[in-house]
Design a protein around this motif. Structure first.
Motif, PDB file in Angstrom:
ATOM      1  N   UNK A   3       8.233  22.066   1.760  1.00  0.00           N
ATOM      2  CA  UNK A   3       8.235  21.015   2.788  1.00  0.00           C
ATOM      3  C   UNK A   3       8.095  19.629   2.166  1.00  0.00           C
ATOM      4  N   UNK A   4       7.253  19.529   1.152  1.00  0.00           N
ATOM      5  CA  UNK A   4       7.031  18.264   0.452  1.00  0.00           C
ATOM      6  C   UNK A   4       7.077  18.542  -1.047  1.00  0.00           C
ATOM      7  N   UNK A   5       7.861  17.756  -1.764  1.00  0.00           N
ATOM      8  CA  UNK A   5       7.930  17.898  -3.221  1.00  0.00           C
ATOM      9  C   UNK A   5       7.291  16.662  -3.840  1.00  0.00           C
ATOM     10  N   UNK A   6       6.272  16.858  -4.673  1.00  0.00           N
ATOM     11  CA  UNK A   6       5.570  15.727  -5.271  1.00  0.00           C
ATOM     12  C   UNK A   6       5.645  15.821  -6.786  1.00  0.00           C
ATOM     13  N   UNK A   7       5.559  14.657  -7.427  1.00  0.00           N
ATOM     14  CA  UNK A   7       5.506  14.610  -8.880  1.00  0.00           C
ATOM     15  C   UNK A   7       4.354  13.726  -9.316  1.00  0.00           C
ATOM     16  N   UNK A   8       3.862  13.978 -10.503  1.00  0.00           N
ATOM     17  CA  UNK A   8       2.704  13.253 -11.027  1.00  0.00           C
ATOM     18  C   UNK A   8       3.205  12.033 -11.790  1.00  0.00           C
ATOM     19  N   UNK A   9       2.717  10.835 -11.464  1.00  0.00           N
ATOM     20  CA  UNK A   9       3.166   9.639 -12.183  1.00  0.00           C
ATOM     21  C   UNK A   9       2.788   9.716 -13.663  1.00  0.00           C
ATOM     22  N   UNK A  26       1.259  10.258  -1.480  1.00  0.00           N
ATOM     23  CA  UNK A  26       1.475  11.259  -0.434  1.00  0.00           C
ATOM     24  C   UNK A  26       0.142  11.643   0.186  1.00  0.00           C
ATOM     25  N   UNK A  27       0.103  11.667   1.509  1.00  0.00           N
ATOM     26  CA  UNK A  27      -1.089  12.135   2.212  1.00  0.00           C
ATOM     27  C   UNK A  27      -0.948  13.630   2.452  1.00  0.00           C
ATOM     28  N   UNK A  67      -8.298  17.341  -3.050  1.00  0.00           N
ATOM     29  CA  UNK A  67      -9.746  17.299  -2.793  1.00  0.00           C
ATOM     30  C   UNK A  67     -10.223  15.856  -2.609  1.00  0.00           C
ATOM     31  N   UNK A  68      -9.729  14.950  -3.471  1.00  0.00           N
ATOM     32  CA  UNK A  68     -10.154  13.545  -3.406  1.00  0.00           C
ATOM     33  C   UNK A  68      -9.854  12.934  -2.042  1.00  0.00           C
ATOM     34  N   UNK A  69      -8.698  13.297  -1.479  1.00  0.00           N
ATOM     35  CA  UNK A  69      -8.321  12.742  -0.182  1.00  0.00           C
ATOM     36  C   UNK A  69      -9.201  13.251   0.951  1.00  0.00           C
ATOM     37  N   UNK A  70      -9.918  14.345   0.706  1.00  0.00           N
ATOM     38  CA  UNK A  70     -10.746  14.933   1.759  1.00  0.00           C
ATOM     39  C   UNK A  70     -12.230  14.617   1.580  1.00  0.00           C
ATOM     40  N   UNK A  71     -12.573  13.949   0.480  1.00  0.00           N
ATOM     41  CA  UNK A  71     -13.982  13.635   0.234  1.00  0.00           C
ATOM     42  C   UNK A  71     -14.468  12.516   1.158  1.00  0.00           C
ATOM     43  N   UNK A  80      -1.298  17.242   3.881  1.00  0.00           N
ATOM     44  CA  UNK A  80      -1.689  17.813   5.178  1.00  0.00           C
ATOM     45  C   UNK A  80      -2.987  18.613   5.049  1.00  0.00           C
ATOM     46  N   UNK A  81      -3.511  19.073   6.173  1.00  0.00           N
ATOM     47  CA  UNK A  81      -4.768  19.825   6.179  1.00  0.00           C
ATOM     48  C   UNK A  81      -4.613  21.178   5.492  1.00  0.00           C
ATOM     49  N   UNK A  82      -3.657  21.969   5.969  1.00  0.00           N
ATOM     50  CA  UNK A  82      -3.449  23.328   5.431  1.00  0.00           C
ATOM     51  C   UNK A  82      -2.280  23.288   4.451  1.00  0.00           C
ATOM     52  N   UNK A  83      -2.570  23.545   3.177  1.00  0.00           N
ATOM     53  CA  UNK A  83      -1.558  23.375   2.134  1.00  0.00           C
ATOM     54  C   UNK A  83      -1.463  24.622   1.255  1.00  0.00           C
ATOM     55  N   UNK A  84      -0.241  25.022   0.978  1.00  0.00           N
ATOM     56  CA  UNK A  84       0.042  25.968  -0.099  1.00  0.00           C
ATOM     57  C   UNK A  84       0.629  25.150  -1.237  1.00  0.00           C
ATOM     58  N   UNK A  85      -0.057  25.122  -2.369  1.00  0.00           N
ATOM     59  CA  UNK A  85       0.395  24.366  -3.532  1.00  0.00           C
ATOM     60  C   UNK A  85       1.218  25.300  -4.413  1.00  0.00           C
ATOM     61  N   UNK A  86       2.535  25.091  -4.447  1.00  0.00           N
ATOM     62  CA  UNK A  86       3.452  25.972  -5.182  1.00  0.00           C
ATOM     63  C   UNK A  86       3.707  25.410  -6.578  1.00  0.00           C
TER      64      UNK A  86
END
Length: 535
Positions: A503-509, A477-478, A531-535, A480-486
């Motif tokens: 808006x987006x539901x993610x799970x950790x492999x 998943x890419x 953070x890694x995606x923004x480095x 977005x710029x402004x994120x609230x991590x719930x």
């Protein structure tokens, strides 16, 4: 069963699938309705068209409708454990669609007193269930339509819908959901003035008034409106000093006036007169189920707006963005709002006003420095537009670990259920003092829905960390710029009512046998991936 039937997904591309209904005995309008109906509602839509065409004042039809209505109410009142139903689950779809079918059948339900008493018993059981707001919406619409249809019911004794609703309110041990539905139903009936209240007005007032002392703001807020509306219609208050004083307060207090204005608009705008077309045209959610704008959520939003307007000026720096610009300037120039050099003299009617005069260049420098501080972390690095929402977490070690991780990776802020936790020794120790270097905002679970809506309005994407049927792998998943991590609760995860805001539901492999990580670990991994995606 076909009145709440849902077609199954069988791997067919339904986007380009056309259903031929031209050979059926449907009018042009009915064909248009069916063609615009979501595919997963097509079978039951045909049954609802049949219901909608049934003739009135027919003994055989009355018997048939009574039988169908009781069967549907049996589905609606059936208890499926104590937990709220998962959105999109078979039980969830069944109840929601059964209530929709009852709304279509409502104009044909016989008004026989024996039938009404039996229905009221099943409605009481249904209201007591722990149901999602979207299901309760259709339940509330059905009861309102039934009560409005019986316009003269106030004179029919204990079998009337209005009398039944009033009797429900007399129970002081009702669940929050139960009393909220009653308040919404009665609120609409009172504000709309579609039914006669004269005979039952004082009894309704006596049943509503005790809820003015409810601990839950939602119930207390609507009861204030109901009491005001009922008392305002009484003929003479001269002999009832207590009611007169209550009415004076509700009618004169500025906060009550502002709240009442918002609530009246809500009830005036609440649409309950659904016909078959409007019922089937309600937008569907990701589970292909109707997703109406729920009454509870709209009223909670109005309460939140009033609260924010009242208290925004007294919030901490973490909420400075909620203040009007002039208030932000005041904070920057006067600190806590006091000024030791300000003098007010009023001896002879002349006012000698003295206050610090700050040169415009100095003011600009102060504001630039303050705003810059808000954008940089304690190490001087730019804060990331990432907000970590931990309002559902109550264990100190988890909150301390999350605060430490959020500070290390320059998150804008962390949201916790109680900011007082930063003063606890165990939190300070485990967070290594992170509470002193990251903005912490307080938002309890009861206020979380309104907070999430506010963040959406500000342009944030709500990303939930949860294992669901629609979750995406976090590494694919890419963000977005402004994120609230719930983040969810330690054991239960994210409750269903908040999942609908995601808006987006993610799970950790994962590669092991154990299927869940500690919430602090999950949050840390998600923060790092962002953070890694923004480095």
């Amino acid at each position: 069963q076909y009145s709440f039937f849902k077609e199954e997904k069988v791997g067919i591309d339904f986007v380009n699938l056309e259903i031929d209904i031209s050979n059926g005995n449907f009018s042009a309008e009915e064909v248009d309705i069916l063609q615009k109906t979501d595919f997963y509602s097509l079978s039951r839509a045909i049954i609802l068209v049949f219901f909608d065409n049934l003739p009135e004042n027919n003994k055989h039809v009355d018997d048939f409708v009574q039988w169908i209505a009781m069967k549907l109410l049996g589905v609606c009142s059936q208890r499926r454990g104590n937990n709220i139903l998962l959105i999109g689950s078979p039980a969830y779809s069944e109840k929601l669609r059964a209530w929709q079918a009852l709304c279509v059948l409502c104009p044909l339900i016989p008004s026989d007193s024996r039938i009404m008493v039996e229905m009221q018993s099943m409605l009481t059981a249904s209201m007591a269930l722990n149901l999602h707001n979207k299901i309760r919406y259709f339940m509330e619409v059905f009861v309102i339509k039934l009560a409005k249809r019986e316009n003269t019911i106030a004179s029919r004794g204990s079998s009337s819908m209005l009398t039944w609703l009033i009797e429900q309110l007399d129970c002081p041990t009702l669940s929050l959901q139960h009393v909220s539905s009653l308040m919404i139903i009665l609120g609409h009936l009172i504000v709309s003035k579609d039914i006669s209240l004269h005979a039952d007005m004082r009894k309704m007032l006596a049943s509503t008034a005790p809820w003015l002392g409810a601990t839950q703001g939602f119930t207390r807020g609507i009861s204030q409106l109901l009491v005001f509306e009922l008392v305002s219609r009484l003929d003479d208050l001269r002999h009832d000093e207590a009611l007169a004083n209550i009415f004076h307060y509700l009618s004169s207090n500025p906060d009550m006036q502002k709240l009442r204005k918002k609530q009246l608009k809500f009830f005036e705008d609440l649409f309950v007169d659904h016909d078959l077309r409007s019922m089937l045209e309600i937008p569907v959610d990701e589970s292909n189920e109707p997703s109406p704008l729920c009454a509870v959520e709209r009223i909670e939003e109005s309460l939140r707006e009033c609260y924010d307007e009242k208290h925004a000026a007294t919030q901490g720096l973490g909420d400075v963005h909620r203040m009007p610009f002039w208030k932000q300037v005041a904070r920057l120039t006067m600190g806590d709002g006091t000024d030791s050099d300000a003098k007010f003299d009023d001896d002879d009617g002349d006012v000698n006003f003295q206050r610090k005069i700050i040169p415009i260049d100095s003011l600009r420098l102060m504001m630039t420095k303050e705003i810059q501080n808000l954008k940089l972390n304690s190490a001087g690095f730019p804060k990331q537009p990432l907000i970590l929402c931990a309002s559902l977490i109550n264990k100190g070690p988890n909150l301390a670990g999350l605060a430490r991780t959020a500070e290390i990776f320059a998150a804008t802020q962390i949201v916790v259920p109680d900011v007082a936790i930063r003063k606890r020794d165990d939190f300070k120790s485990m967070s290594v003092g992170a509470g002193d270097h990251i903005t912490m905002e307080q938002c309890r679970e009861a206020d979380l829905m309104g907070w999430l809506k506010q963040k959406k309005a500000e342009g944030f994407t709500i990303v939930g960390i949860e294992q669901t049927g629609s979750s995406q792998c976090m590494t694919k998943v890419r963000f977005p710029e402004k994120v609230v991590l719930l983040l969810g609760k330690e054991k239960e995860g994210i409750p269903v009512e908040f999942l609908q805001m995601v808006d987006i539901c993610v799970e950790i492999p994962q590669l092991g046998v154990i299927r869940s990580l500690n919430v602090h670990v999950s949050g840390a991994l998600a923060i790092w991936e962002y953070t890694r995606q923004r480095l």
